[in-house]
Design a protein around this motif. Structure first.
Motif, short mmCIF file in Angstrom:
data_model
loop_
_atom_site.label_atom_id
_atom_site.label_comp_id
_atom_site.label_asym_id
_atom_site.label_seq_id
_atom_site.Cartn_x
_atom_site.Cartn_y
_atom_site.Cartn_z
N LYS A 34 0.62 -1.33 -0.06
CA LYS A 34 -0.21 -0.14 -0.18
C LYS A 34 0.98 1.51 -0.28
O LYS A 34 1.59 1.51 0.81
CB LYS A 34 -1.05 0.08 1.00
N VAL A 35 0.03 2.64 -0.72
CA VAL A 35 0.84 3.69 -0.32
C VAL A 35 0.79 4.30 0.96
O VAL A 35 -0.30 4.08 1.57
CB VAL A 35 0.13 4.56 -1.09
N ASN A 36 2.06 4.55 1.73
CA ASN A 36 1.45 5.53 2.78
C ASN A 36 1.73 6.90 2.56
O ASN A 36 1.95 7.77 1.66
CB ASN A 36 2.73 5.04 3.76
N HIS A 37 0.70 7.44 3.70
CA HIS A 37 0.58 9.08 3.54
C HIS A 37 -0.32 9.17 1.99
O HIS A 37 0.27 10.55 1.36
CB HIS A 37 1.63 9.76 3.74
N PRO A 38 -0.85 8.74 1.65
CA PRO A 38 -1.17 8.99 -0.12
C PRO A 38 -2.05 10.13 0.19
O PRO A 38 -1.59 11.37 -1.56
CB PRO A 38 -2.96 8.68 -0.12
N GLU A 39 -1.44 11.42 0.74
CA GLU A 39 -2.11 12.85 0.36
C GLU A 39 -0.94 13.27 0.20
O GLU A 39 -0.87 14.34 -0.41
CB GLU A 39 -3.19 13.06 1.93
N GLU A 40 0.15 12.96 0.52
CA GLU A 40 1.39 12.91 0.19
C GLU A 40 1.77 12.42 -1.39
O GLU A 40 2.53 13.60 -1.78
CB GLU A 40 2.15 12.86 1.27
N PHE A 41 1.87 11.62 -1.19
CA PHE A 41 2.85 10.74 -2.35
C PHE A 41 1.82 10.74 -3.30
O PHE A 41 2.70 9.74 -4.28
CB PHE A 41 2.90 9.23 -1.96
N VAL A 42 0.76 10.40 -3.76
CA VAL A 42 -0.36 9.56 -4.89
C VAL A 42 -0.85 11.11 -5.66
O VAL A 42 -1.04 12.58 -4.87
CB VAL A 42 -1.48 9.45 -4.13
N THR A 66 -1.38 -10.95 -11.61
CA THR A 66 -2.51 -10.49 -12.14
C THR A 66 -3.63 -11.92 -11.91
O THR A 66 -3.18 -12.77 -11.33
CB THR A 66 -1.94 -10.95 -13.61
N LEU A 67 -5.31 -11.19 -11.71
CA LEU A 67 -6.04 -12.56 -11.60
C LEU A 67 -6.86 -13.03 -12.40
O LEU A 67 -6.51 -12.84 -13.35
CB LEU A 67 -6.80 -11.15 -11.08
N ALA A 68 -6.81 -13.71 -11.68
CA ALA A 68 -7.26 -15.62 -12.46
C ALA A 68 -8.98 -14.41 -12.84
O ALA A 68 -9.33 -13.94 -12.05
CB ALA A 68 -7.90 -16.79 -12.11
N ALA A 69 -9.67 -15.37 -14.47
CA ALA A 69 -11.70 -15.07 -14.11
C ALA A 69 -11.52 -15.22 -13.03
O ALA A 69 -11.66 -16.60 -12.61
CB ALA A 69 -11.88 -15.44 -15.69
N GLY A 70 -12.79 -14.79 -12.69
CA GLY A 70 -13.82 -14.81 -11.68
C GLY A 70 -12.93 -14.39 -10.27
O GLY A 70 -13.67 -14.61 -9.17
N GLU A 71 -12.20 -13.78 -10.03
CA GLU A 71 -11.45 -14.52 -8.52
C GLU A 71 -11.71 -12.91 -8.07
O GLU A 71 -11.58 -12.11 -8.88
CB GLU A 71 -9.70 -14.12 -9.04
N VAL A 72 -12.51 -12.73 -7.17
CA VAL A 72 -12.61 -11.64 -6.14
C VAL A 72 -11.78 -11.28 -5.28
O VAL A 72 -11.73 -12.92 -4.55
CB VAL A 72 -14.05 -11.92 -5.79
N VAL A 73 -11.58 -10.41 -5.12
CA VAL A 73 -9.87 -9.35 -4.16
C VAL A 73 -10.29 -8.54 -3.49
O VAL A 73 -10.87 -7.69 -3.89
CB VAL A 73 -8.80 -9.18 -5.40
N TRP A 74 -9.70 -8.97 -2.34
CA TRP A 74 -9.93 -7.31 -1.40
C TRP A 74 -8.59 -6.33 -1.35
O TRP A 74 -7.83 -7.17 -1.53
CB TRP A 74 -10.13 -8.19 -0.33
N ILE A 75 -8.63 -5.17 -1.71
CA ILE A 75 -8.35 -4.25 -1.33
C ILE A 75 -8.27 -3.13 -0.51
O ILE A 75 -9.07 -2.79 0.16
CB ILE A 75 -6.96 -3.86 -2.79
N THR A 76 -7.03 -2.64 -0.38
CA THR A 76 -7.37 -1.30 0.14
C THR A 76 -7.47 -0.36 -0.45
O THR A 76 -7.34 -0.73 -2.18
CB THR A 76 -6.25 -0.94 1.38
N ASP A 77 -7.90 0.75 -0.31
CA ASP A 77 -8.14 1.92 -1.18
C ASP A 77 -6.62 2.57 -1.17
O ASP A 77 -6.28 3.74 -1.99
CB ASP A 77 -9.15 3.15 -0.55
N CYS A 78 -5.41 1.74 -0.95
CA CYS A 78 -4.07 2.41 -1.01
C CYS A 78 -3.23 1.53 -1.86
O CYS A 78 -1.98 1.11 -2.07
CB CYS A 78 -3.15 3.51 0.27
#
Length: 492
Positions: free
Chosen positions: A391-399, A417-429
């Motif tokens: 994840k990107v730390n301090h997105p307000e500074e680096f993004v 890369t993801l396979a077809a149909g793979e449901v992945v959970w991620i953070t917003d960073c």
């Protein structure tokens, strides 16, 4: 196209001897290696249509009988065989040319040349530095897989208040446990975009007598570059789980649906329009934390056909879901009460840090709680999305603008890369990107953003026809979010 090595060597030798100093004689010359345009395109240089020829020369210097070995990288346009630049390097290359292009930061041709080749400075090559420790995407444990169906049935009944047919239930699978290290998809070429531009500019300034960098020795310029590089590397966090595959689900037949960030009540099937409820299996496999129940989440379903070769269905480029920090003009903030009056004036364009689901993973909390907030997404096309488990730390500074982090690509490695149909959970960073596809590819994309959202872009989001609105604390912003600051307009 065949290369005329005799002409290439002859031209370079003539240029080396053209000066009145440095070299008086070229004792030997040799063509060592040629890097094809394909190799160059996927390397640090990243340019299309370039060929690089590695030449080695043994020269006698003007002062004394000392001999020196130099390497010249000769850049040609593939289509015309015309030379577009040369780089002069002291001694031999530290490794074969193909490996050098993949592991060293190389300045652009002519970045160190303000004069003819004999008077140009030797360029400095420094190794590409990658961020260690980015692991493959996390997958829910085998112990969870044994209770997968039971948990899925409970989630359907107690959260979404619905059931699925046995056929649909049997088609939903727990994550496939991958033991081997993830490799880049063969179908999508990985473009290595490094920070050559930064190092190129610093070398150009070092050789520019009008620049303050020209007063510094090259060793100190390199130290400055390393500090710049370290500044960007400090923005990446690799210790933890920031991308996790939770299930593999077949997609329903497409109907041409295209909704983006449509507000729904998490766990309430009645808040989803009937023509979209065929996506219930994908919603049901999202292990929502109990803190999310009955809160407002945001549903995206995009079913379309790729119209051009090499184009992605969704947004291209490496990015995060959070845009980091945005400026909201007062006139575009539709969340403010319309009857606010007074003699004072609200300051416009105040920067605001933006949350887009956040997301924390804590495996110690148990299967029901381990995913806190975050974003769930999937597509029906294999290798059409690449994700990095960091994840990107301090997105307000680096993004950058709207989550752009393309300048961090060199530190992240290849991703997965993801396979077809793979449901992945991620953070917003979590860094990710939508990959180029062939023309005519029919792709379906699913995304569920959990409740912790700061901004809802009115002109880019889909209102729920059932009347569900964003949460009270969410700022509703009108205008074009892709426009530069100060250009968004008010809708009311």
């Amino acid at each position: 196209m065949d290369l005329d090595f005799k002409t290439i060597v002859g031209e370079t030798v003539a240029e080396l001897l053209s000066g009145y100093r440095n070299f008086t004689n070229v004792l030997s010359s040799e063509v060592i290696e040629v890097a094809s345009s394909r190799v160059v395109r996927s390397s640090v240089i990243g340019d299309e249509g370039l060929i690089i020829v590695q030449l080695e020369f043994k020269c006698r210097q003007s002062y004394g009988d000392e001999e020196s070995k130099i390497t010249v990288l000769y850049f040609l346009k593939e289509a015309t065989n015309v030379c577009v630049g040369k780089l002069k390097i002291k001694d031999q290359l530290p490794c074969p040319l193909a490996e050098l292009l993949d592991t060293y930061i190389i300045p652009w041709p002519n970045s160190a040349r303000r004069y003819a080749l004999p008077y140009s400075n030797y360029v400095k090559l420094i190794p590409v530095s990658t961020l260690p420790g980015i692991s493959s995407i996390h997958r829910r444990e085998a112990a969870f897989a044994r209770n997968f169906e039971h948990e899925l049935r409970e989630r359907l009944i107690f959260i979404w208040g619905s059931k699925l047919s046995e056929k649909d239930l049997n088609s939903i699978k727990p994550p496939i446990q991958v033991k081997e290290k993830a490799k880049c998809s063969k179908g999508a070429e990985f473009q290595k975009i490094f920070v050559s531009e930064i190092w190129t500019v610093m070398q150009m300034e070092h050789f520019n007598s009008g620049s303050r960098l020209s007063f510094l020795p090259m060793e100190l310029v390199e130290v400055i570059y390393r500090h710049v590089e370290q500044y960007w590397k400090s923005s990446i966090e690799t210790r933890g789980v920031f991308a996790s595959v939770v299930a593999q689900v077949p997609f329903p037949k497409p109907k041409g649906i295209n909704v983006n960030m449509m507000p729904i009540v998490l766990g309430d099937l009645d808040s989803i329009p009937k023509d979209m409820r065929q996506y219930l299996p994908l919603l049901a496999v999202c292990p929502l934390n109990r803190e999310e129940f009955d809160k407002i989440g945001y549903l995206t379903i995009h079913e379309s056909t790729v119209k051009e070769d090499g184009k992605s269905q969704r947004r291209e480029g490496l990015h995060t879901e959070t845009p980091g920090k945005i400026q909201i003009p007062y006139a575009s903030d539709c969340s403010l009460p319309s009857d606010v009056k007074g003699s004072w004036r609200v300051q416009s364009d105040v920067p605001s840090s933006v949350r887009w689901g956040r997301g924390v993973h804590d495996g110690n909390l148990g299967a029901t709680y381990e995913y806190i907030g975050g974003i769930y997404m999937a597509s029906n096309v294999a290798d059409s999305c690449r994700i990095w488990n960091c994840k990107v730390n301090h997105p307000e500074e680096f993004v950058g603008h709207l989550g752009d982090i393309e300048n961090m690509r060199s530190f992240l490695g290849q991703g997965e890369t993801l396979a077809a149909g793979e449901v992945v959970w991620i953070t917003d960073c979590t860094p990710h990107e939508s990959l180029p596809l062939k023309k005519g590819t029919k792709r379906q994309y699913f995304r569920l953003v959990t409740s912790d959202v700061t901004v809802w872009y009115e002109d880019h989001s889909t209102p729920n026809p059932l009347g569900i609105k964003p949460s009270e604390g969410v700022k509703i912003v009108s205008g074009n979010k892709f426009a530069k600051p100060h250009s968004a307009s008010a809708s009311r």
